[in-house]
Design a protein around this motif. Sequence first.
Motif, PDB file in Angstrom:
ATOM      1  N   VAL A   2       2.112  -3.781   7.107  1.00 15.84           N
ATOM      2  CA  VAL A   2       1.342  -3.087   6.069  1.00 15.84           C
ATOM      3  C   VAL A   2       1.889  -1.669   5.908  1.00 15.84           C
ATOM      4  O   VAL A   2       1.934  -0.902   6.873  1.00 15.84           O
ATOM      5  CB  VAL A   2      -0.160  -3.036   6.440  1.00 15.84           C
ATOM      6  N   TYR A  31      -7.171  -1.639   4.832  1.00 16.72           N
ATOM      7  CA  TYR A  31      -6.253  -0.915   3.941  1.00 16.72           C
ATOM      8  C   TYR A  31      -6.810  -0.810   2.533  1.00 16.72           C
ATOM      9  O   TYR A  31      -7.677  -1.597   2.134  1.00 16.72           O
ATOM     10  CB  TYR A  31      -4.853  -1.551   3.950  1.00 16.72           C
ATOM     11  N   GLN A  32      -6.292   0.209   1.806  1.00 10.81           N
ATOM     12  CA  GLN A  32      -6.710   0.399   0.415  1.00 10.81           C
ATOM     13  C   GLN A  32      -5.863  -0.518  -0.456  1.00 10.81           C
ATOM     14  O   GLN A  32      -4.632  -0.423  -0.449  1.00 10.81           O
ATOM     15  CB  GLN A  32      -6.511   1.867   0.012  1.00 10.81           C
ATOM     16  N   ASN A  33      -6.510  -1.366  -1.205  1.00 10.48           N
ATOM     17  CA  ASN A  33      -5.795  -2.421  -1.927  1.00 10.48           C
ATOM     18  C   ASN A  33      -5.217  -1.949  -3.253  1.00 10.48           C
ATOM     19  O   ASN A  33      -4.112  -2.303  -3.621  1.00 10.48           O
ATOM     20  CB  ASN A  33      -6.755  -3.592  -2.147  1.00 10.48           C
ATOM     21  N   SER A  34      -5.986  -1.141  -4.013  1.00  9.71           N
ATOM     22  CA  SER A  34      -5.443  -0.662  -5.290  1.00  9.71           C
ATOM     23  C   SER A  34      -5.358   0.861  -5.260  1.00  9.71           C
ATOM     24  O   SER A  34      -6.238   1.525  -4.699  1.00  9.71           O
ATOM     25  CB  SER A  34      -6.290  -1.145  -6.463  1.00  9.71           C
ATOM     26  N   LYS A  40      -0.052  -0.113   0.351  1.00  4.84           N
ATOM     27  CA  LYS A  40      -1.383  -0.395   0.923  1.00  4.84           C
ATOM     28  C   LYS A  40      -1.650   0.559   2.100  1.00  4.84           C
ATOM     29  O   LYS A  40      -1.450   0.180   3.266  1.00  4.84           O
ATOM     30  CB  LYS A  40      -1.477  -1.836   1.453  1.00  4.84           C
TER      31      LYS A  40
END
Length: 402
Positions: free
Chosen positions: A192, A237-240, A225
């Motif tokens: 990631v 994690y931050q997806n967008s 991410k």
Amino acid sequence: MKEIVILGAGYAGLRALHVLQKSGADIHITLVDRNDYHYESTSLHEVAAGTQPDEKICYDIKDVVNPKKTTFIKDTVDKIDADQKEVYLENQTLKYDYLIVALGFQSESFGIPGVKENSLEMVDVKTADQVHKHIIEQMKQYKETKNEEYLRIVVCGAGFTGIELVGALVEGSKSFANIAGVKPEDIQIYCVEAVDKILPMFSDKLGQYCIKYLNKWDVKLLTGKPIKKVEPGAVIYQNSKDDENDLVALKAKTIVWTTGVSGSQVIGDSGFEERRGRVMVKPNLTDPNHDDVYLLGDVSAVMDPSSNRPYPTTAQIALKMGSYAGKDILDQIKGQPSKVFSFKSLGSVASIGNTHAFGLVGKTEVTAYPASFIKKAIMDRSLFETGGVKEVMSKGRFDFYH
Ligand code: NAD
């Protein structure tokens, strides 16, 4: 007689030791390290993945110490008092005329919650070994429970360290699968990464070479991410990009943190002017406030005039710094002026497993077997520069030694 204290038996420390020991100068050297062995920190990912045993990347410090010139002390450095010219070890205090600080790196969590508690670091032989033992244990747990999270390994960060670890894990997945009683392709390896483009120092072509193999080996590379948190058994994690609340939990029983490093904590604890454990040194690699204190390797920041940014910390520059500092101390003792430290990178090569690699050698891009060959040659050269022929013969990477 001048007393020279070297803190740390990594690439920079042992290279400086080598230069100082072979000089005929009237000096005594004290070398301090918390371990009585040197390890190749560039190979920790192989120990973590179990593709090399830990003894392959270590050798005894006594092999490179000349007892007529050097005293080796196995102890931990707590703090340096550069004004008093003293070093406080856990068990004793040392005085010096010249000090070389080459204490290496530690993992950097960037203050992200849960990293320390819920992920594994890979910063020395012990922690790399722990990663390996942990994975083996999870494979056994899978056999008992059939819970797929035990087969999932998440590597956090796709820098050189993360990518090399992923490559070694792919290579190790056959043996993990054997333990778990599954097929190698059932071992799920995730990486990631916060930014969109991995390894920005390389061209798109080299980046694509790496990605091609990661795809072929079914590694799940998630880019763009940023990891916001690590919980027990999950990476969040931050997806967008635009939505901070769009968080995804990736569940896994093995989470390894490789998102970057900072210099040893001793630097901050000792009151040096530092950023992330690195001191912006003078052109002769000494502390701006202390001419007799050299800071080398991961605790040092040296400006690259061509990019106007500090050189990245690599084994290659650490070895160069070690040679330079050894010679500069000898010059200082003779009352000769310092030369300016200069560094020209020979390039960098990242391995993905034992037979694939890619990188830049000079201005030439290399991939596949030639790159892998060069990578092994680079490793043997650093072994030679700190250890010598004996270490290369017993620990070197080419089969013809053995
Ligand atoms: P690095 O800083 O080079 O890479 C860390 C990666 O983690 C980056 O891609 C970064 O974007 C990512 N990251 C940071 N925070 C994140 C987050 N919250 N979520 C997801 N991703 C995140 O660190 P490294 O790989 O440990 O390397 C350290 C130094 O050692 C570098 O200078 C590197 O060049 C050097 N190194 C060289 C070699 C080699 O020459 N073969 C091998 C290993 C390391």
